[in-house]
Motif scaffolding. Structure first.
Motif, PDB file in Angstrom:
ATOM      1  N   ARG A 156       0.826  -1.209   0.000  1.00  0.00           N
ATOM      2  CA  ARG A 156       0.000   0.000   0.000  1.00  0.00           C
ATOM      3  C   ARG A 156       0.859   1.258   0.000  1.00  0.00           C
ATOM      4  NH1 ARG A 156      -4.357   1.655   4.785  1.00  0.00           N
ATOM      5  NH2 ARG A 156      -4.739   3.790   4.060  1.00  0.00           N
ATOM      6  N   PHE A 157       1.926   1.247   0.788  1.00  0.00           N
ATOM      7  CA  PHE A 157       2.767   2.450   0.899  1.00  0.00           C
ATOM      8  C   PHE A 157       4.050   2.337   0.076  1.00  0.00           C
ATOM      9  CE2 PHE A 157       0.097   2.294   4.671  1.00  0.00           C
ATOM     10  CZ  PHE A 157      -0.461   3.545   4.655  1.00  0.00           C
ATOM     11  N   GLU A 158       4.141   1.285  -0.740  1.00  0.00           N
ATOM     12  CA  GLU A 158       5.252   1.104  -1.685  1.00  0.00           C
ATOM     13  C   GLU A 158       6.611   1.128  -0.993  1.00  0.00           C
ATOM     14  OE1 GLU A 158       4.156   2.948  -5.805  1.00  0.00           O
ATOM     15  OE2 GLU A 158       3.687   4.446  -4.254  1.00  0.00           O
ATOM     16  N   ILE A 159       6.678   0.544   0.172  1.00  0.00           N
ATOM     17  CA  ILE A 159       7.919   0.547   0.941  1.00  0.00           C
ATOM     18  C   ILE A 159       8.949  -0.339   0.236  1.00  0.00           C
ATOM     19  CG2 ILE A 159       8.967  -0.001   3.171  1.00  0.00           C
ATOM     20  CD1 ILE A 159       6.215   0.502   4.427  1.00  0.00           C
ATOM     21  N   GLY A 160      10.176   0.140   0.165  1.00  0.00           N
ATOM     22  CA  GLY A 160      11.243  -0.600  -0.502  1.00  0.00           C
ATOM     23  C   GLY A 160      12.486  -0.672   0.359  1.00  0.00           C
ATOM     24  N   PHE A 161      13.572  -1.088  -0.251  1.00  0.00           N
ATOM     25  CA  PHE A 161      14.844  -1.240   0.464  1.00  0.00           C
ATOM     26  C   PHE A 161      15.998  -0.907  -0.468  1.00  0.00           C
ATOM     27  CE2 PHE A 161      18.486  -3.934   1.773  1.00  0.00           C
ATOM     28  CZ  PHE A 161      18.708  -3.370   3.021  1.00  0.00           C
ATOM     29  N   ALA A 162      16.969  -0.155   0.057  1.00  0.00           N
ATOM     30  CA  ALA A 162      18.192   0.149  -0.691  1.00  0.00           C
ATOM     31  C   ALA A 162      19.317  -0.684  -0.096  1.00  0.00           C
ATOM     32  CB  ALA A 162      18.529   1.632  -0.586  1.00  0.00           C
ATOM     33  N   PRO A 163      19.863  -1.627  -0.831  1.00  0.00           N
ATOM     34  CA  PRO A 163      20.923  -2.489  -0.270  1.00  0.00           C
ATOM     35  C   PRO A 163      22.194  -1.689   0.004  1.00  0.00           C
ATOM     36  CG  PRO A 163      20.669  -2.877  -2.625  1.00  0.00           C
ATOM     37  CD  PRO A 163      19.538  -1.972  -2.223  1.00  0.00           C
ATOM     38  N   ASN A 164      23.043  -2.286   0.837  1.00  0.00           N
ATOM     39  CA  ASN A 164      24.283  -1.618   1.219  1.00  0.00           C
ATOM     40  C   ASN A 164      25.329  -1.813   0.126  1.00  0.00           C
ATOM     41  OD1 ASN A 164      26.106  -0.194   2.716  1.00  0.00           O
ATOM     42  ND2 ASN A 164      26.589  -1.864   4.121  1.00  0.00           N
ATOM     43  N   SER A 165      25.049  -1.211  -1.020  1.00  0.00           N
ATOM     44  CA  SER A 165      25.941  -1.294  -2.175  1.00  0.00           C
ATOM     45  C   SER A 165      26.138   0.108  -2.722  1.00  0.00           C
ATOM     46  CB  SER A 165      25.330  -2.202  -3.244  1.00  0.00           C
ATOM     47  OG  SER A 165      26.065  -2.111  -4.444  1.00  0.00           O
ATOM     48  N   ARG A 166      27.355   0.418  -3.126  1.00  0.00           N
ATOM     49  CA  ARG A 166      27.663   1.781  -3.535  1.00  0.00           C
ATOM     50  C   ARG A 166      27.024   2.150  -4.864  1.00  0.00           C
ATOM     51  NH1 ARG A 166      31.197   5.855  -2.375  1.00  0.00           N
ATOM     52  NH2 ARG A 166      32.019   7.072  -4.116  1.00  0.00           N
ATOM     53  N   THR A 167      26.874   1.203  -5.783  1.00  0.00           N
ATOM     54  CA  THR A 167      26.430   1.564  -7.132  1.00  0.00           C
ATOM     55  C   THR A 167      25.322   0.665  -7.672  1.00  0.00           C
ATOM     56  OG1 THR A 167      28.142   0.173  -8.142  1.00  0.00           O
ATOM     57  CG2 THR A 167      28.711   2.485  -7.718  1.00  0.00           C
ATOM     58  N   ALA A 168      24.649  -0.089  -6.815  1.00  0.00           N
ATOM     59  CA  ALA A 168      23.661  -1.063  -7.299  1.00  0.00           C
ATOM     60  C   ALA A 168      22.528  -0.382  -8.064  1.00  0.00           C
ATOM     61  CB  ALA A 168      23.106  -1.878  -6.134  1.00  0.00           C
ATOM     62  N   LEU A 169      21.931   0.665  -7.498  1.00  0.00           N
ATOM     63  CA  LEU A 169      20.824   1.339  -8.170  1.00  0.00           C
ATOM     64  C   LEU A 169      21.301   2.052  -9.432  1.00  0.00           C
ATOM     65  CD1 LEU A 169      17.933   2.387  -8.404  1.00  0.00           C
ATOM     66  CD2 LEU A 169      18.531   4.236  -6.799  1.00  0.00           C
ATOM     67  N   PHE A 170      22.421   2.736  -9.343  1.00  0.00           N
ATOM     68  CA  PHE A 170      22.932   3.454 -10.516  1.00  0.00           C
ATOM     69  C   PHE A 170      23.155   2.486 -11.677  1.00  0.00           C
ATOM     70  CE2 PHE A 170      26.565   4.913 -13.051  1.00  0.00           C
ATOM     71  CZ  PHE A 170      26.054   6.127 -13.504  1.00  0.00           C
ATOM     72  N   THR A 171      23.758   1.338 -11.371  1.00  0.00           N
ATOM     73  CA  THR A 171      24.020   0.354 -12.416  1.00  0.00           C
ATOM     74  C   THR A 171      22.724  -0.165 -13.021  1.00  0.00           C
ATOM     75  OG1 THR A 171      26.067  -0.310 -11.308  1.00  0.00           O
ATOM     76  CG2 THR A 171      25.122  -1.857 -12.911  1.00  0.00           C
ATOM     77  N   ALA A 172      21.714  -0.429 -12.154  1.00  0.00           N
ATOM     78  CA  ALA A 172      20.433  -0.946 -12.642  1.00  0.00           C
ATOM     79  C   ALA A 172      19.742   0.061 -13.554  1.00  0.00           C
ATOM     80  CB  ALA A 172      19.532  -1.302 -11.459  1.00  0.00           C
ATOM     81  N   LEU A 173      19.801   1.341 -13.203  1.00  0.00           N
ATOM     82  CA  LEU A 173      19.162   2.369 -14.025  1.00  0.00           C
ATOM     83  C   LEU A 173      19.896   2.573 -15.346  1.00  0.00           C
ATOM     84  CD1 LEU A 173      18.227   5.004 -11.275  1.00  0.00           C
ATOM     85  CD2 LEU A 173      16.681   3.451 -12.483  1.00  0.00           C
ATOM     86  N   ARG A 174      21.214   2.471 -15.311  1.00  0.00           N
ATOM     87  CA  ARG A 174      21.975   2.602 -16.554  1.00  0.00           C
ATOM     88  C   ARG A 174      21.655   1.449 -17.497  1.00  0.00           C
ATOM     89  NH1 ARG A 174      23.619   5.653 -19.280  1.00  0.00           N
ATOM     90  NH2 ARG A 174      25.829   5.177 -19.684  1.00  0.00           N
ATOM     91  N   GLU A 175      21.473   0.252 -16.916  1.00  0.00           N
ATOM     92  CA  GLU A 175      21.139  -0.907 -17.751  1.00  0.00           C
ATOM     93  C   GLU A 175      19.761  -0.752 -18.391  1.00  0.00           C
ATOM     94  OE1 GLU A 175      21.519  -4.198 -15.113  1.00  0.00           O
ATOM     95  OE2 GLU A 175      23.727  -4.278 -15.277  1.00  0.00           O
ATOM     96  N   LYS A 176      18.905   0.052 -17.767  1.00  0.00           N
ATOM     97  CA  LYS A 176      17.578   0.296 -18.342  1.00  0.00           C
ATOM     98  C   LYS A 176      17.614   1.402 -19.389  1.00  0.00           C
ATOM     99  CE  LYS A 176      14.854  -1.289 -14.403  1.00  0.00           C
ATOM    100  NZ  LYS A 176      14.144  -2.361 -15.132  1.00  0.00           N
ATOM    101  N   GLY A 177      18.779   1.985 -19.602  1.00  0.00           N
ATOM    102  CA  GLY A 177      18.921   2.960 -20.670  1.00  0.00           C
ATOM    103  C   GLY A 177      18.832   4.417 -20.240  1.00  0.00           C
ATOM    104  N   PHE A 178      18.772   4.679 -18.940  1.00  0.00           N
ATOM    105  CA  PHE A 178      18.693   6.063 -18.481  1.00  0.00           C
ATOM    106  C   PHE A 178      20.067   6.731 -18.537  1.00  0.00           C
ATOM    107  CE2 PHE A 178      14.979   4.202 -16.287  1.00  0.00           C
ATOM    108  CZ  PHE A 178      14.006   5.075 -16.759  1.00  0.00           C
ATOM    109  N   ASP A 179      20.092   7.974 -18.949  1.00  0.00           N
ATOM    110  CA  ASP A 179      21.329   8.736 -19.073  1.00  0.00           C
ATOM    111  C   ASP A 179      21.916   9.031 -17.695  1.00  0.00           C
ATOM    112  OD1 ASP A 179      23.135  10.450 -20.855  1.00  0.00           O
ATOM    113  OD2 ASP A 179      22.421  11.892 -19.340  1.00  0.00           O
ATOM    114  N   GLU A 180      23.225   9.009 -17.614  1.00  0.00           N
ATOM    115  CA  GLU A 180      23.899   9.256 -16.337  1.00  0.00           C
ATOM    116  C   GLU A 180      23.531  10.622 -15.759  1.00  0.00           C
ATOM    117  OE1 GLU A 180      28.439  10.312 -15.141  1.00  0.00           O
ATOM    118  OE2 GLU A 180      28.167   8.341 -16.096  1.00  0.00           O
ATOM    119  N   ALA A 181      23.536  11.652 -16.579  1.00  0.00           N
ATOM    120  CA  ALA A 181      23.213  12.990 -16.091  1.00  0.00           C
ATOM    121  C   ALA A 181      21.779  13.060 -15.573  1.00  0.00           C
ATOM    122  CB  ALA A 181      23.420  14.018 -17.205  1.00  0.00           C
ATOM    123  N   LEU A 182      20.871  12.336 -16.224  1.00  0.00           N
ATOM    124  CA  LEU A 182      19.479  12.335 -15.801  1.00  0.00           C
ATOM    125  C   LEU A 182      19.324  11.644 -14.444  1.00  0.00           C
ATOM    126  CD1 LEU A 182      17.001  13.504 -17.292  1.00  0.00           C
ATOM    127  CD2 LEU A 182      16.440  11.166 -17.980  1.00  0.00           C
TER     128      LEU A 182
END
Length: 636
Positions: A156-182
């Motif tokens: 209901r509240f869309e609760i999530g978790f950010a793992p203790n990794s320095r670049t996990a989210l950045f890498t996942a977003l880049r793999e989806k095609g999002f620009d680094e600056a964006l």
């Protein structure tokens, strides 16, 4: 974005305003006249049961006779849904089937950039949600379970978790095609100062998505799993999407709940809001990790005219409430009020609901206190007002605070309420035992309700000449007018308190006038004044005047009484100083009190001429006693 001439008029003409508003209200079919486009409903902007909200299709406007909310269809969309102007125009244009004008290149570029940033944050939100179900999030899931949040609450509240990794989210977003600056501009990653691969801003944290009033993900709040983390809660940085001082957590669902009749409750944090919403208090919001700002206050008032600020009962909660006083006072007024609930010490809404149930929270909300109560507590708590100086300092602080309220009527009501609280706390004269017909001797006179003023200096002797002195006649006339026209008392109350009648019966009458009492002594004094030969025409004259004229006459009498007593006191002191011939300083003082007395007797008037005549008519009855008496040396 500029719109061509006539576009908005065409838009309003194509879409009946009742169609826009009808999605948020239930029309009163008995009161409405559909054929004429005349609609009535309970107001969606404030809680009520009667149909005081009127919508006119022919004129294209709405108006609430309760909270005075008014406007057209665009205004309604902006106030109810929190839309920006252009966003409201787009919604209405889609409703009307009209094509929006092409924006200028810069506006189109900004709009496109914003849309791409929202795509980044929505993708990040989905990624955080998936991470909560991984093995790395076991401790986070255990924590949420201990707080009573099951899988349904997480969804209901869309609760999530950010793992203790320095670049996990950045890498996942880049793999989806999002620009680094964006990705960096959206605030989910940051570039190191020394250069290199961008790093995730949220690491080893439970994630709470922050959505705007239209449900778009604009940022994130993260609670650290590490108890030694430098910041327990961390928000996204300021971005083109996210301004933490202008948004509220859970604002969209809360607005919908308030529109259905629930209260807007402002809690301190994400978990407080979630606990309240799950307990049935769905109109809950929270500021985003900072003290409430002016923009957030205005956003609250667009949702509800009287939000309830529910703060923890600890010292930090108390400080937050009192800081909010100074922020809110210059903004408050009709339709923009605040109420406060202080929770038991050591408990937040989640604790209270778990230990005592939703009913206990509802009972506290029912007892929410107005802003004026907290203002009084802030200025009086822990202090003793046992001297004129301390009371004067209190009055000054309160006057300065109330003076910041822009609405005159609201200021007046604040002043009345503070005056009542002052009376309750500081005491004053009280009637003696029933049947004794007098008032108990007290150090200073009571205001209405029994409040006291600071002690006055002993009054000097008043020169007498004949059966009554000038001051006694003026005092008697003032009391008689107040008794005959009690509606005049409120406007001159503070000056009446300083009369200090020496006669016990008159003192009782003054007490009755200020407190609404009815003592035997007060009635006896009133009868004596009514039958006084010197005041014989006063009742007939004053009862024939309108309120403005009666008030002017009474004010003039009090002015003359003040001047009379001041002159008497100064002359007594001057007489005591005379040793042989009077010096220039003494002569100057006598001239000054003479001028003051003449100013009181014949003030320059700006009122209409007949008011002068009314006042002079009453004054003429006393003139034979006023002429020169006060200037004569007292008879020894």
């Amino acid at each position: 974005m500029s719109l061509p001439p006539g576009f908005l008029d065409e838009l309003r003409n194509r879409v009946p305003i009742s169609r826009v508003i009808g999605r948020k209200v239930v029309w009163d079919q008995r009161k409405s006249n559909q054929a004429r486009g005349d609609w009535w409903a309970p107001c969606p902007f404030h809680q009520e049961k009667s149909a005081s909200f009127h919508c006119d299709d022919q004129k294209g406007f709405y108006y609430c006779f309760g909270c005075q909310a008014k406007g057209d269809a665009l205004t309604f969309l902006r106030e109810m849904d929190g839309l920006e102007f252009i966003e409201a125009v787009k919604v209405l244009a889609a409703e009307a089937g009209m094509q929006m004008p092409e924006p200028d290149p810069r506006s189109r570029e900004r709009s496109d950039r914003r849309s791409r940033l929202i795509e980044v944050t929505e993708a990040a939100c989905r990624w955080f949600r998936l991470q909560l179900q991984t093995g790395a999030a076991a401790d986070a899931r255990d924590y949420l379970l201990r707080r009573g949040l099951d899988r349904d609450a997480e969804d209901r509240f869309e609760i999530g978790f950010a793992p203790n990794s320095r670049t996990a989210l950045f890498t996942a977003l880049r793999e989806k095609g999002f620009d680094e600056a964006l990705i960096i501009e959206a605030g989910v990653a940051a570039r190191p100062d020394g250069g290199g691969t961008p790093y995730d801003r949220m690491r080893d944290r439970i994630i709470f998505p922050i959505r705007d009033g239209q449900g778009r993900c604009i940022g994130f709040g993260g609670r650290a799993m590490d108890p030694n983390a430098r910041a327990k809660y961390l928000n996204s940085p300021e971005t083109p999407l996210f301004d933490k001082g202008r948004n509220l957590y859970h604002i969209g669902p809360a607005r919908a709940a308030v529109a259905k009749g629930q209260r807007l409750i402002v809690a301190e944090g994400y978990m407080d809001v979630i606990a309240l919403a799950r307990a049935g208090f769905e109109g809950a919001v929270a500021p985003l990790g900072t003290a409430i700002t002016e923009d957030q206050l205005r956003l609250m008032w667009r949702v509800s005219p009287e939000p309830i600020i529910a703060l923890d009962g600890d010292a930090a909660g108390q400080r937050a409430a009192r800081r909010l006083i100074d922020l809110a006072l210059p903004l408050t007024g009709p339709g923009q009020a605040l109420r406060f609930v202080m929770l038991p010490t050591g408990q937040d809404p989640d604790d209270l609901i778990k230990s005592a149930g939703p009913g206990a929270m509802g009972a506290l909300l029912d007892q929410a206190r107005p802003l004026v109560d907290l203002l009084w507590e802030r200025e009086t708590e822990g202090q003793v007002f046992d001297s004129p100086e301390r009371r004067a300092a209190l009055d000054r602080r309160l006057q300065e605070a109330i003076g910041r309220i822009p609405d005159e009527l609201t200021r007046r009501h604040y002043t009345d309420t503070i005056r009542d609280k002052r009376r309750e706390v500081m005491g004053g004269w009280k009637p003696r035992a029933k049947g004794r017909g007098n008032v108990q001797a007290g150090p200073w006179p009571a205001r209405r309700g029994g409040a006291s003023m600071a002690p006055s200096a002993p009054r000097p002797p008043i020169p007498m000449n004949g059966p009554q002195s000038t001051a006694d006649l003026l005092e008697g006339a003032s009391l008689l007018i107040c008794a005959l026209r009690p509606e005049c008392v409120a406007q001159i109350e503070s000056r009446l308190e300083r009369l200090l009648p020496r006669d016990a019966d008159r003192a009782a009458l003054l007490h009755d006038l200020l407190t609404g009492g009815d003592t035997d002594a007060g009635r006896r004094a009133l009868e004596t004044l009514r039958t006084d030969a010197h005041l014989g025409l006063t009742p007939k004259l004053i009862e024939s005047q309108d309120l403005e004229s009666a008030q002017a006459i009474l004010t003039n009498l009090i002015d003359r009484l003040d001047a009379e007593r001041a002159a008497g006191a100064e002359l007594v002191r001057a007489e005591a100083e005379i040793q042989g011939e009077a010096d220039e300083g003494l002569t100057w003082r006598i001239q000054q009190i003479t001028r003051a007395r003449h100013r009181a007797e014949r003030p320059e008037m700006e009122e209409r001429g007949d008011l002068n005549e009314d006042r002079d008519a009453l004054s003429a009855q006393l003139d034979q006693f006023l002429s020169g008496q006060i200037w004569r040396k007292p008879t020894r």
